[in-house]
Design a protein around this motif. Structure first.
Motif, PDB file in Angstrom:
ATOM      1  N   VAL A  34       0.840  -1.208   0.000  1.00 28.44           N
ATOM      2  CA  VAL A  34       0.000   0.000   0.000  1.00 28.44           C
ATOM      3  C   VAL A  34       0.873   1.255   0.000  1.00 28.44           C
ATOM      4  CG1 VAL A  34      -1.584   1.362   1.413  1.00 28.44           C
ATOM      5  CG2 VAL A  34      -2.040  -1.046   1.037  1.00 28.44           C
ATOM      6  N   ASN A  35       1.919   1.262   0.819  1.00 26.79           N
ATOM      7  CA  ASN A  35       2.833   2.414   0.844  1.00 26.79           C
ATOM      8  C   ASN A  35       3.561   2.571  -0.482  1.00 26.79           C
ATOM      9  OD1 ASN A  35       2.172   3.101   3.476  1.00 26.79           O
ATOM     10  ND2 ASN A  35       3.770   1.814   4.373  1.00 26.79           N
ATOM     11  N   LEU A  36       3.908   1.430  -1.107  1.00 27.28           N
ATOM     12  CA  LEU A  36       4.555   1.467  -2.422  1.00 27.28           C
ATOM     13  C   LEU A  36       3.626   2.118  -3.450  1.00 27.28           C
ATOM     14  CD1 LEU A  36       6.714   0.626  -4.522  1.00 27.28           C
ATOM     15  CD2 LEU A  36       5.542  -1.584  -4.682  1.00 27.28           C
ATOM     16  N   LEU A  37       2.355   1.724  -3.442  1.00 26.13           N
ATOM     17  CA  LEU A  37       1.391   2.292  -4.390  1.00 26.13           C
ATOM     18  C   LEU A  37       1.241   3.800  -4.187  1.00 26.13           C
ATOM     19  CD1 LEU A  37      -1.407  -0.462  -4.287  1.00 26.13           C
ATOM     20  CD2 LEU A  37       0.114   0.036  -6.199  1.00 26.13           C
ATOM     21  N   GLU A  38       1.224   4.236  -2.935  1.00 25.46           N
ATOM     22  CA  GLU A  38       1.118   5.674  -2.650  1.00 25.46           C
ATOM     23  C   GLU A  38       2.361   6.428  -3.105  1.00 25.46           C
ATOM     24  OE1 GLU A  38       0.066   6.071   1.548  1.00 25.46           O
ATOM     25  OE2 GLU A  38      -1.932   6.625   0.868  1.00 25.46           O
ATOM     26  N   ASP A  39       3.534   5.859  -2.855  1.00 24.79           N
ATOM     27  CA  ASP A  39       4.788   6.512  -3.272  1.00 24.79           C
ATOM     28  C   ASP A  39       4.846   6.624  -4.792  1.00 24.79           C
ATOM     29  OD1 ASP A  39       5.536   6.712  -0.643  1.00 24.79           O
ATOM     30  OD2 ASP A  39       6.826   4.924  -0.672  1.00 24.79           O
ATOM     31  N   LEU A  40       4.442   5.554  -5.482  1.00 25.99           N
ATOM     32  CA  LEU A  40       4.463   5.569  -6.947  1.00 25.99           C
ATOM     33  C   LEU A  40       3.461   6.582  -7.494  1.00 25.99           C
ATOM     34  CD1 LEU A  40       4.687   1.720  -7.611  1.00 25.99           C
ATOM     35  CD2 LEU A  40       6.489   3.406  -8.000  1.00 25.99           C
ATOM     36  N   GLN A  41       2.326   6.713  -6.815  1.00 27.60           N
ATOM     37  CA  GLN A  41       1.326   7.693  -7.265  1.00 27.60           C
ATOM     38  C   GLN A  41       1.883   9.107  -7.187  1.00 27.60           C
ATOM     39  OE1 GLN A  41      -2.310   8.017  -4.895  1.00 27.60           O
ATOM     40  NE2 GLN A  41      -3.462   8.479  -6.746  1.00 27.60           N
TER      41      GLN A  41
END
Length: 331
Positions: free
Chosen positions: A191-198
């Motif tokens: 989830v944190n990875l998805l937010e960082d990529l966004q």
């Protein structure tokens, strides 16, 4: 960026030697919402409500029965696969199961590099270098380029799926249960990875999930589905702070609270009965068979999805937490 209007998907049910159609499973039956650039829309609901089917209709992995889907102003509802192929660069999907969505006979390099070959894109330093950069971006070792999926854990496989999705730098990503198959500690990482990529790549997400805690953490707006229809849609703060639809209230009351003091005074809403079959859904309001507020009008007249507060739409004749005058108008 994305405009969905009255989207429908009915799967025919056939019978007998001549395969005569005797009915249809109404998996998605009139879904309407918009997705704006740079935001994350959460799509929630219990199993079988049509979330995944909606995601596949948006990306045109399934052909819609009715309604329309427009991506950046272009109607893609019945666009041919040949015309869709260039659009696939801007619209990608993260699949639910990291075990079945990766080909076990292909190496990681082949899986993540497939979009470059399919779209005929040449990179400055070659496909291998580009793939290794993407693997590093999602937290995988670039040296694992020649490994096979069975050599990775569930969390690492999901990262491989995310890397494949990011290969062509899409604008819109449909994430279908991106963390439901993962261990809780790995869920937070993904989830944190998805937010960082966004934030890094300016992505737009539609996150399909049934875990309301994950949705609350990652979403800007949330749409709640029940039996093929959107029953409530609002920004995260409004929906979690003052849910209007009885079904949303029931869902939120089931979310576990780790602090015993926080549980004090909170009533758990227990819905009676099972979810009706999408093959033969209830008339009018589909939730009336399980709703504690249902009255005669709920069985005869389907409630429209109307805005009762700023940006807060709900389909209910007797909404909760709604401004008094607007609630009366809805009835």
């Amino acid at each position: 960026m994305l405009s969905v209007r009255d989207l429908q998907k009915h799967f025919p049910v056939t019978k007998g030697l001549l395969q005569r159609q005797v009915g249809a499973v109404k998996a998605v039956d009139g879904v309407t919402f918009d997705v704006y650039p740079g935001e994350t829309l959460g799509l929630v609901g219990e199993s079988g409500c049509g979330k995944t089917t909606t995601g596949r209709l948006i990306t045109r992995l399934l052909e819609p029965t009715g309604g329309s889907v427009a991506f950046e102003g272009r109607d893609i509802t019945h666009m041919s696969q040949g015309h869709l192929r260039p659009l696939r660069r801007d619209m990608q999907m993260i699949f639910q199961d990291p075990y079945s969505s990766l080909n076990p006979r292909h190496t990681v390099g082949t899986i993540v590099g497939a979009p470059f070959r399919i779209q005929g894109i040449e990179t400055e330093h070659g496909v291998k270098k580009a793939v290794q950069e993407i693997l590093a971006l999602v937290g995988l070792n670039p040296e694992h380029y020649n490994r096979y999926p069975h050599e990775f854990s569930g969390g690492q496989r999901q990262r491989i799926g995310i890397a494949r999705t990011l290969a062509l730098k899409p604008k819109l990503i449909i994430a279908d249960e991106p963390v439901s198959a993962l261990d809780v500690s790995i869920q937070a990482q993904v989830v944190n990875l998805l937010e960082d990529l966004q934030n890094e790549l300016n992505l737009t997400y539609v996150v399909i999930a049934h875990d309301l805690s994950v949705v609350r953490h990652i979403s800007d707006r949330v749409a709640v589905m029940y039996l093929g229809k959107v029953v409530e849609i609002a920004d995260r703060k409004s929906l979690y702070g003052a849910p209007m639809h009885p079904y949303t209230n029931a869902l939120l009351s089931a979310v576990p609270i780790p602090d015993p003091k926080g549980r004090a005074g909170r009533d758990r809403i227990r819905l009676t009965g099972d979810v009706p079959s999408p093959l033969n859904p209830p008339p009018a309001c589909r939730f009336h068979t399980r709703c504690w507020k249902a009255q005669e009008v709920c069985k005869q007249q389907e409630p429209p999805l109307v805005e009762l507060a700023t940006g807060h739409k709900v389909a209910c004749h007797f909404p909760e937490n709604a401004p008094a005058q607007k609630a009366d108008a809805a009835v």
